[in-house]
Write a protein that holds these residues in place. Structure first.
Motif, PDB file in Angstrom:
ATOM      1  N   THR A   1      76.856 127.343  14.236  1.00 48.41           N
ATOM      2  CA  THR A   1      76.604 125.709  14.502  1.00 48.41           C
ATOM      3  C   THR A   1      75.737 125.501  15.724  1.00 48.41           C
ATOM      4  O   THR A   1      76.160 126.008  16.902  1.00 48.41           O
ATOM      5  CB  THR A   1      77.926 125.139  14.547  1.00 48.41           C
ATOM      6  N   HIS A   2      74.674 124.872  15.590  1.00 45.60           N
ATOM      7  CA  HIS A   2      73.827 124.399  16.746  1.00 45.60           C
ATOM      8  C   HIS A   2      73.562 122.945  16.827  1.00 45.60           C
ATOM      9  O   HIS A   2      73.200 122.353  15.887  1.00 45.60           O
ATOM     10  CB  HIS A   2      72.405 125.009  16.437  1.00 45.60           C
ATOM     11  N   ARG A   3      73.663 122.409  17.970  1.00 52.17           N
ATOM     12  CA  ARG A   3      73.336 121.028  18.116  1.00 52.17           C
ATOM     13  C   ARG A   3      71.960 121.166  18.648  1.00 52.17           C
ATOM     14  O   ARG A   3      71.616 121.741  19.816  1.00 52.17           O
ATOM     15  CB  ARG A   3      74.262 120.441  19.022  1.00 52.17           C
ATOM     16  N   LEU A   4      71.058 120.208  17.994  1.00 57.02           N
ATOM     17  CA  LEU A   4      69.689 120.371  18.611  1.00 57.02           C
ATOM     18  C   LEU A   4      69.256 119.044  18.456  1.00 57.02           C
ATOM     19  O   LEU A   4      69.820 118.018  17.746  1.00 57.02           O
ATOM     20  CB  LEU A   4      68.740 121.221  17.443  1.00 57.02           C
ATOM     21  N   GLU A   5      68.213 118.685  19.447  1.00 58.76           N
ATOM     22  CA  GLU A   5      67.812 117.389  19.416  1.00 58.76           C
ATOM     23  C   GLU A   5      66.903 117.093  18.257  1.00 58.76           C
ATOM     24  O   GLU A   5      65.366 116.893  18.712  1.00 58.76           O
ATOM     25  CB  GLU A   5      66.992 116.975  20.926  1.00 58.76           C
ATOM     26  N   LEU A   6      67.124 117.172  17.105  1.00 63.16           N
ATOM     27  CA  LEU A   6      66.477 117.263  15.916  1.00 63.16           C
ATOM     28  C   LEU A   6      67.150 116.240  14.865  1.00 63.16           C
ATOM     29  O   LEU A   6      68.365 116.102  15.037  1.00 63.16           O
ATOM     30  CB  LEU A   6      66.173 118.586  15.394  1.00 63.16           C
ATOM     31  N   ASP A   7      66.288 115.646  13.878  1.00 64.40           N
ATOM     32  CA  ASP A   7      67.004 115.120  12.987  1.00 64.40           C
ATOM     33  C   ASP A   7      66.727 115.784  11.585  1.00 64.40           C
ATOM     34  O   ASP A   7      67.266 115.538  10.340  1.00 64.40           O
ATOM     35  CB  ASP A   7      66.993 113.574  12.732  1.00 64.40           C
ATOM     36  N   GLY A   8      65.936 116.674  11.517  1.00 68.51           N
ATOM     37  CA  GLY A   8      65.497 117.504  10.440  1.00 68.51           C
ATOM     38  C   GLY A   8      65.499 118.969  10.552  1.00 68.51           C
ATOM     39  O   GLY A   8      64.481 119.214  11.469  1.00 68.51           O
ATOM     40  N   LEU A   9      65.579 119.776   9.816  1.00 71.96           N
ATOM     41  CA  LEU A   9      65.462 121.277   9.967  1.00 71.96           C
ATOM     42  C   LEU A   9      65.431 122.147   8.855  1.00 71.96           C
ATOM     43  O   LEU A   9      66.394 121.790   8.002  1.00 71.96           O
ATOM     44  CB  LEU A   9      66.587 121.706  11.032  1.00 71.96           C
ATOM     45  N   ALA A  10      64.514 122.958   8.731  1.00 71.36           N
ATOM     46  CA  ALA A  10      64.333 123.733   7.625  1.00 71.36           C
ATOM     47  C   ALA A  10      63.826 125.235   7.828  1.00 71.36           C
ATOM     48  O   ALA A  10      63.270 125.158   8.776  1.00 71.36           O
ATOM     49  CB  ALA A  10      63.502 123.149   6.528  1.00 71.36           C
ATOM     50  N   PHE A  11      64.286 126.009   6.920  1.00 70.13           N
ATOM     51  CA  PHE A  11      63.792 127.354   7.526  1.00 70.13           C
ATOM     52  C   PHE A  11      63.253 128.101   6.277  1.00 70.13           C
ATOM     53  O   PHE A  11      63.399 127.940   5.242  1.00 70.13           O
ATOM     54  CB  PHE A  11      65.138 128.547   7.577  1.00 70.13           C
ATOM     55  N   TYR A  12      62.056 128.745   6.515  1.00 68.24           N
ATOM     56  CA  TYR A  12      61.151 129.624   5.639  1.00 68.24           C
ATOM     57  C   TYR A  12      61.910 130.602   5.273  1.00 68.24           C
ATOM     58  O   TYR A  12      62.126 131.613   6.241  1.00 68.24           O
ATOM     59  CB  TYR A  12      59.608 129.800   6.187  1.00 68.24           C
ATOM     60  N   PRO A  13      62.356 131.176   3.995  1.00 72.62           N
ATOM     61  CA  PRO A  13      62.816 132.282   3.660  1.00 72.62           C
ATOM     62  C   PRO A  13      61.742 133.664   3.790  1.00 72.62           C
ATOM     63  O   PRO A  13      60.745 133.345   3.862  1.00 72.62           O
ATOM     64  CB  PRO A  13      62.984 132.228   2.161  1.00 72.62           C
ATOM     65  N   ALA A  14      62.375 134.703   4.034  1.00 71.76           N
ATOM     66  CA  ALA A  14      61.488 135.779   4.346  1.00 71.76           C
ATOM     67  C   ALA A  14      60.835 136.364   3.151  1.00 71.76           C
ATOM     68  O   ALA A  14      59.566 136.906   3.366  1.00 71.76           O
ATOM     69  CB  ALA A  14      62.549 137.056   4.694  1.00 71.76           C
ATOM     70  N   ASP A  15      61.172 135.679   1.997  1.00 71.51           N
ATOM     71  CA  ASP A  15      60.309 136.324   1.002  1.00 71.51           C
ATOM     72  C   ASP A  15      58.932 135.356   0.593  1.00 71.51           C
ATOM     73  O   ASP A  15      58.236 135.469  -0.329  1.00 71.51           O
ATOM     74  CB  ASP A  15      61.083 136.225  -0.373  1.00 71.51           C
ATOM     75  N   GLY A  16      58.638 134.441   1.591  1.00 71.59           N
ATOM     76  CA  GLY A  16      57.872 133.284   1.608  1.00 71.59           C
ATOM     77  C   GLY A  16      57.990 132.117   0.585  1.00 71.59           C
ATOM     78  O   GLY A  16      56.750 131.663   0.284  1.00 71.59           O
TER      79      GLY A  16
END
Lengths: 944, 174
Positions: A749-764
């Motif tokens: 769990t990460h508290r970040l000064e963001l309101d949106g976050l997404a990760f790109y999967p390794a498979d592209g």
């Protein structure tokens, strides 16, 4: 060669966003420059910045210094992959009067072999072309008032994005009076370059021969119209309010703010009348419009590809998101002759901007051309005469009011009326006026305030969001008024300022709290100790002994940066070798954003970005976040809804890099480190509980106590093999403070000064959102603070003036700047130096009359509009008695900066003009408050 | 009849009828060499500066390509900004401008590059007194317009390079 380009690399739908239309949706796509650019990285890191966190040179420097094709003007259809080789050229005729009815064009004076292929008049345009539905939103402080007014209006035309009263036809319809000088009256299309160039030369400076007007029927409009809304900031002590004062921010009944403000203003008058001992100085300032004079006149290409129903556009703009949406909107309405399913923008480097390419009407004029070119690409390229004639200007402005100070040197009150000449099109005029009203309070605690700012429509060239955004005008009035009081009272002008400085415990003229550490007293103290100030009397005596007239002037500015709410987005992609690509929605106008964003990840991810891609306005869609209008039925636009955010992205401004864009890039980097690099290190080291603060980067290796250092390349390769994310895309929102939230990810769990976050999967594949929880929203009523971030500066100017000719020579400039954390020192000082030069230009040289006496007549160029040259600015960077220098003192970072930079694009520029006026007051005993202060005005002042 | 000249070493012949075309339009339209920039179009800002010499060994002079018709360029040798770098290897002037962060938007950079190159080539052949250096730099670059960076960093880069030249580095050679 480094790879930097305003393009996105993710393919397919992830590159797109959509504009909802009456008939469906138009896809908006961004693409890169049509050239092959190879990233060149070495083991030690990218060539422009081998050392993490440090830039050795600009990332875009190689292309710029070798003359590579990077500006819109460099491109023709033949350079564009898949475009036809044929290219048409567009030229607009421009209105010469607003007093007469435009009847049509007469090209009979043009030889037969120079006739255009087509002539298009205003009545041939579809509704959406004639008056597009523009993206006019900018600042929620102003937008909220406009939307409320639109909602309350019965007028169908009273639409927020198309306020009927102030958005005029792009091309005047025959039978109508032009709404402003330079409004297009006809579009001429030529099917080859030689005819176009020859015709242009033939017609230049002879406009009247080709346009037909009826008799004089009086001015249009007959009375000035307001570009709504006006801004009114009234502030006064009031014990009945919890904060102890009435203000825009603290008004208890905000719906009745105007009425209550009027009562408070009466109270201010009564109070001042009851204190005859107060010193009241009435002031009246004015300044001409100013041309941004960016070096590349606006230029662009457009081609409607019929088979794919795609509008292809090439532009260099500060506002790609708004421009492409506006272009789409021109063809989105029923009745459009073109069926447009997609708009693809190739976003080029702007050859300078300064606000002049922010929501510029140029993109609309270019978009018009596509409909009439029979499927051929069209180039629209303004020359400098046309750029002067129609390009966005900084507003001419009148500022009147009074500044009241007590005998014990406390500022008691300020009253100011600011009137901005918005010219023909509304553009961003009310937003500029609004910020100027805030700036009118300067750097000071002012208990009683009555500031009223408005922008009006006139026949003049349209005003835009030019550098300073209202600050240069307001600071000039306040700082010269304060200085005049000091001069008249025999007070030390620095001491007078020192007695009234804002601190973090105070509030602005809007009433909002000052939350940033300003350090104004410390800055003034540094100024006081500098010999240019402390020795000013002796310096002046020295000049006098040599028969020269010398004066010293001091002025401060507290430029706000950002708007009342800002959204920004960034992505970071990691390749298998541990190389990073940073993507940002921002545009680098030359201010160095790309370079800065490339190096600010270095200390988080172990290496700087080898590639930075700017202008990626479709990045927002990849976060998964939605704006209010895009929410599903039943979803609420509240911070507790993890899918919603209040603002996607805004136009690019140089001042948004240091804090805003850097923040989202660094938060994105922290997320990528936590989700990809740290998990890889945990596995490789066999330390499952390893925390980020137990690691550090050392020469491209991640290190922790007792373990073998891990090369970034190894970590990246291992992360790929483990299927960890290959990148992240993040969105941040700030309104008085950053919205922060918890993000539950695979790594924790990460508290970040963001309101949106997404990760790109390794498979592209497409980015996978991680929905936030535990969101900490902005403070209640934060939007009423107006601004929340400040870049203070103190300027001292030492100048000589020739009493015989009125010619001023700037001998020395001292700038003391609080820029917070400095990311790239060379860029900061470069911004300062550029700001000094630009300010000296509009203070002393750049003179542009309104109406047809000015550039609206089409004959103005750099032979008449004088911008500063080499000789006009001091070139040494360290003050030495007898020399000419511009010394910049940057306040050292403190813990109070919290590691954050400040947007300082125009910070230094803003108080140069009043410092010059104050120096002239010291030198000549005459107060000059009309900009530019030309030699003629100086001589007139001496004669008075 | 034709007008003959070279651009970056490559010969070109254009018909006399095009004698009134500007060199800048020829570079852009015919050769697709767009590194030379149009800004004012009337020869004031110097963004369009190229180097022109009448003979291969003659000293080049800065020429304002936006206002120079082709008919004046017969038997000339023209160099543009595209001629200076060899692959990824920049000329000393280009590298110095990078090292000093001399420009921002970069649109004026090619003009400054060409003017500084001509100036330094001339200085190498005809050294001047060190005390005259600042005035000489102003003479070479003083009319060029930069709107972003305020000239300080161009000046520093050119001065730095000038001081590397033999003779100047140690002071007067005359």
């Amino acid at each position: 060669m480094n790879d930097v380009g305003p393009q996105l690399v993710r393919s397919g739908l992830t590159r797109r966003s959509f504009l909802k239309t009456a008939t469906g949706a138009i896809a908006l796509t961004v693409t890169g420059l049509p050239r092959t650019a190879q990233a060149q990285s070495s083991v030690s890191g990218p060539g422009y910045a081998p050392i993490p966190g440090v830039a050795r040179e600009r990332i875009d420097g190689f292309d710029k210094v070798t003359g590579a094709k990077i500006y819109a003007r460099d491109y023709n259809a033949r350079d564009m992959d898949g475009w036809p080789g044929t290219q048409w050229y567009a030229m607009f005729l421009r209105a010469l009067t607003t007093d007469r009815v435009f009847k049509g064009v007469d090209l009979s004076a043009l030889p037969p072999d120079l006739q255009p292929r087509k002539v298009i008049l205003g009545d041939q345009l579809a509704d959406g072309q004639r008056s597009p539905n523009l993206s006019l939103g900018r600042d929620c402080l102003v937008d909220g008032q406009l939307k409320a007014a639109a909602a309350a209006s019965d007028d169908d035309d009273h639409d927020f994005d198309r306020p009927g009263a102030v958005v005029f036809d792009l091309v005047v319809r025959p039978g109508n009076q032009p709404d402003f000088l330079g409004q297009a009256t006809a579009l001429l299309l030529f099917d080859n370059a030689r005819t176009y160039r020859a015709a242009r030369t033939h017609m230049q400076f002879d406009d009247a021969a080709y346009q037909v007007y009826g008799p004089d029927v009086g001015p249009n409009p007959d009375e000035p119209r307001l570009f709504t809304p006006e801004t009114l900031y009234v502030r006064a002590p009031d014990d009945s309010i919890a904060q102890g004062y009435f203000s825009y921010y603290t008004a208890p009944d905000f719906d009745n703010y105007k009425q209550d403000a009027a009562k408070q203003a009466e109270g201010i008058e009564d109070y001042l009348k009851a204190h005859p001992e107060f010193i009241s100085h009435d002031f009246r300032c004015d300044m001409r419009a100013m041309d941004p004079m960016f070096m590349e006149p606006e230029s662009g290409l457009i081609w409607y590809e019929r088979d794919s129903k795609t509008m292809r556009v090439l532009l260099g703009t500060q506002s790609p998101d708004g421009d492409v949406a506006d272009i789409a909107s021109m063809y989105a309405e029923k009745g459009s002759r073109l069926d447009v399913e997609e708009v693809v923008l190739t976003s080029c480097f702007p050859g300078g901007g300064f606000g002049g390419r922010d929501s510029s009407p140029f993109s609309l004029m270019l978009a018009l051309c596509a409909d009439f070119a029979d499927g051929n690409p069209v180039k629209l390229e303004y020359d400098r005469f046309e750029q002067f004639r129609v390009g966005l200007k900084r507003h001419a402005c009148d500022l009147n009011g009074s500044l009241v100070v007590s005998p014990d040197r406390q500022i008691e009150a300020i009253k100011m009326d600011l009137t901005f000449d918005g010219g023909g099109r509304r553009n961003l005029s009310p937003y500029v006026a609004s910020l100027s009203a805030l700036c009118a309070g300067g750097s000071y605690v002012i208990p009683r305030v009555n500031i009223h700012a408005k922008a009006i429509h006139s026949e003049n060239i349209s005003g835009g969001s030019q550098r300073g955004f209202g600050g240069p005008q307001a600071f000039f009035a306040t700082e010269t008024a304060l200085d005049e009081i000091a001069a008249q009272q025999g007070w030390d002008p620095l001491d007078l300022r020192m007695s009234n400085l804002l601190t973090r415990t105070d509030s602005t003229v809007v009433g909002g709290p000052v939350k940033q550490e300003l350090r104004l007293a410390e800055m003034l103290q540094r100024t006081a100790e500098h010999p240019l100030w402390s020795d000013r009397v002796a310096i002046k005596d020295g000049y006098a002994q040599r028969g020269q007239t010398y004066g010293t002037g001091l002025a401060m500015s507290l430029q706000a940066y950002g708007t009342s709410s800002d959204g920004m987005v960034a992505a970071i992609l990691m390749d298998d070798e541990g190389g990073f690509t940073v993507q940002s929605d921002a545009v680098d106008m030359g201010n160095g954003s790309a370079t800065t964003l490339g190096v600010v990840i270095g200390n988080i991810l172990g290496a700087n970005a080898h590639t930075v891609e700017m202008g990626g306005y479709t990045l927002f869609a990849q976060t998964g976040l939605k704006l209010k209008d895009d929410l599903s039925c039943g979803e609420k636009p509240t911070w507790s809804n993890p899918h919603w955010t209040a603002k996607s992205v805004g136009s690019s401004s140089a001042c948004l890099t240091g804090l805003h864009q850097v923040h989202v890039v660094q938060q994105c980097a922290l997320a990528l480190f936590a989700e990809t690099i740290l998990p890889a290190a945990r596995l490789l080291w066999g330390l499952p509980d390893l925390q980020p603060d137990q690691t550090a980067w050392d020469d491209g290796h991640l290190v922790t106590d007792g373990m073998e250092p891990l090369p970034l390349r190894v970590l990246a390769s291992f992360a790929r093999d483990e299927g960890f994310p290959s990148g992240a895309v993040a969105h941040a929102y700030i309104q008085a403070r950053w919205v922060s939230a918890k993000f539950e990810t695979r790594s924790g769990t990460h508290r970040l000064e963001l309101d949106g976050l997404a990760f790109y999967p390794a498979d592209g594949g497409a980015a996978q959102p991680v929905w936030r929880s535990g969101t900490i929203p902005p403070p209640a009523n934060a939007w009423r603070e107006a601004r929340y971030a400040w870049a203070p500066c103190v300027n001292v100017v030492g100048l000589t003036v020739d009493r015989g000719t009125g010619v001023v020579r700037i001998e020395n400039v001292l700038s003391v700047l609080n820029a917070g954390r400095i990311h790239v020192p060379q860029l900061v000082s470069g911004q300062s130096q550029g700001g000094v030069a630009m300010a000296l230009g509009y203070t002393l040289f750049e003179d542009m009359p309104p109406g047809m006496a000015g550039p609206a007549d089409g004959t103005w160029n750099l032979n008449r509009y004088h911008v500063p040259r080499y000789r006009d600015v001091p070139l040494a960077r360290r003050y030495a008695p007898g020399g000419r220098s511009q010394e910049l003192i940057v306040m050292p970072e403190t813990p109070g900066d919290d590691g954050q930079g400040r947007g300082i694009a125009e910070a230094v520029m803003c108080s140069i003009a009043p410092a010059v006026s104050n120096a002239l007051r010291d030198a000549l005993g005459v107060r000059y408050t009309s900009l530019p202060i030309t030699p003629e005005k100086i001589l007139k002042g001496l004669r008075a | 009849m034709t007008i003959s000249f070279t651009v970056n070493g490559i010969p070109h012949d254009v018909p006399d009828g095009r004698g009134t075309d500007t060199l800048l339009d020829f570079l852009h339209d015919d050769l697709n060499l767009t590194g030379t920039k149009l800004c004012c179009g009337i020869g004031v800002c110097r963004a369009c500066t190229v180097a022109v010499s009448k003979g291969p060994t003659d000293a080049p002079a800065p020429v304002i390509s936006c206002s120079t018709p082709l008919r004046l360029l017969g038997n000339s040798h023209i160099r543009t900004v595209e001629s200076l770098a060899e692959g990824d290897r920049l000329s000393p002037v280009q590298q110095a401008f990078l090292d000093h962060f001399s420009f921002q938007c970069g649109y004026c950079a090619p003009g400054f590059v060409m003017a500084a190159t001509i100036f330094l080539e001339g200085l190498a052949k005809n050294p001047i007194d060190r005390a005259d250096l600042d005035a000489a730099i102003e003479g070479a670059l003083g009319e060029h317009i930069c709107r972003c960076t305020g000239y300080v960093r161009y000046y520093e880069a050119v001065r730095h390079l000038a001081l590397q030249l033999v003779g100047l580095k140690w002071g007067s050679v005359r």
